[in-house]
Write a protein that holds these residues in place. Structure first.
Motif, mmCIF file in Angstrom:
data_model
loop_
_atom_site.group_PDB
_atom_site.id
_atom_site.type_symbol
_atom_site.label_atom_id
_atom_site.label_comp_id
_atom_site.label_asym_id
_atom_site.label_seq_id
_atom_site.Cartn_x
_atom_site.Cartn_y
_atom_site.Cartn_z
ATOM 1 N N UNK A 11 1.128 -1.263 0.028
ATOM 2 C CA UNK A 11 -0.225 -0.182 0.196
ATOM 3 C C UNK A 11 1.167 0.985 0.134
ATOM 4 N N UNK A 12 0.433 2.608 -0.281
ATOM 5 C CA UNK A 12 1.204 3.383 -0.399
ATOM 6 C C UNK A 12 1.921 4.273 1.238
ATOM 7 N N UNK A 13 1.233 3.268 1.933
ATOM 8 C CA UNK A 13 1.531 3.941 3.338
ATOM 9 C C UNK A 13 2.591 2.853 3.079
ATOM 10 N N UNK A 14 2.447 2.073 3.018
ATOM 11 C CA UNK A 14 3.327 1.101 3.436
ATOM 12 C C UNK A 14 4.831 1.319 3.080
ATOM 13 N N UNK A 15 6.142 0.517 3.995
ATOM 14 C CA UNK A 15 7.517 0.678 2.939
ATOM 15 C C UNK A 15 8.023 -0.997 3.426
ATOM 16 N N UNK A 16 8.826 -0.923 2.304
ATOM 17 C CA UNK A 16 9.768 -2.188 2.492
ATOM 18 C C UNK A 16 11.057 -2.443 2.568
ATOM 19 N N UNK A 41 3.423 -1.479 11.674
ATOM 20 C CA UNK A 41 2.854 -2.306 11.249
ATOM 21 C C UNK A 41 2.982 -1.853 9.756
ATOM 22 N N UNK A 42 3.491 -0.402 8.694
ATOM 23 C CA UNK A 42 2.998 0.385 8.651
ATOM 24 C C UNK A 42 5.199 0.117 7.530
ATOM 25 N N UNK A 43 5.771 -0.921 8.669
ATOM 26 C CA UNK A 43 7.189 -1.457 7.617
ATOM 27 C C UNK A 43 7.290 -3.012 7.558
ATOM 28 N N UNK A 44 7.548 -3.149 6.577
ATOM 29 C CA UNK A 44 7.854 -4.654 6.461
ATOM 30 C C UNK A 44 9.591 -5.238 6.178
#
Length: 220
Positions: free
Chosen positions: A6-11, A51-54
């Motif tokens: 998702x746009x808010x998520x960082x990988x 929760x937004x960083x994997x």
């Protein structure tokens, strides 16, 4: 950009081993802790306390590719890997000063490398760092036949596949254990933060604090 996130998520793309271990304190400086150890978990996508960083676990040589194509927003890769990849599509803001080692030429004990070079002998060189090796020997005016290997580099001179190898050396213990010696250092290597250029624009608010925390921690 990949539909995976998702746009808010960082990988974040990392490789197992030393780079993963050395990156953990940098993540902690940014307030991020990884929930699982890739050495004991079979999972390739690891969650964090945010929760937004994997974190995705990939081969070291694949980290720049995942970041370049947007499947990961940022990653950590060695200078050796980045030189072979070419760095296209990547923003490289920081040398993190982690996973330090050197790229070197090594030969079997008993092989007179200096004389072979001086006499203009054509050398067979095994390496996975073909681009770096080609440039190094071209600068020296040494004629080489490069043999691309993906692992167990030390075996090549022992079984007559090559006269020399170009590989990353940390302590030199593996070379000594296999009756090899380092004869020439090509360059010092450390790992760098790499960022997808599109992600830097689209997710700057999320990425910038992490980049700044990495930079502060890497200077300590």
């Amino acid at each position: 950009m990949s539909g995976f996130q998702a746009n808010s998520q960082l990988i974040l793309a990392l490789s197992k081993g030393r780079i993963f271990e050395d990156t953990l304190p940098l993540l902690e400086a940014a307030g991020i802790t990884v929930s699982e150890n890739p050495e004991t978990s079979r999972k390739l996508i690891l969650s964090t306390n945010d929760p937004d960083v994997r974190v995705i676990i990939v081969r070291a040589t694949d980290v720049p590719t995942y970041v370049q194509h947007g499947a990961a927003d940022f990653g950590v890769a060695g200078k050796d890997v980045l030189l072979e990849h070419g760095g296209e599509g990547l923003y490289q803001p920081i040398d993190l000063n982690i996973a330090a080692c050197r790229m070197s030429v090594a030969v079997r004990n008993g092989f007179d490398y200096e004389t072979a070079v001086r006499q203009g002998a054509r050398l067979r060189v095994a390496t996975k760092f073909v681009q770096t090796a080609r440039e190094h020997f071209a600068k020296k005016g040494v004629h080489v036949d490069l043999i691309k290997l993906y692992g167990s580099m030390e075996l090549a001179p022992l079984v007559g596949l090559s006269d020399a190898i170009v590989d990353v050396v940390s302590t030199g213990n593996t070379l000594r254990a296999n009756d090899l010696k380092e004869v020439e250092a090509i360059m010092d290597i450390s790992s760098r933060l790499i960022v997808n250029q599109a992600a830097l624009k689209l997710k700057r608010e999320r990425l910038q604090p992490i980049i700044e925390a990495f930079e502060r921690a890497s200077k300590k």
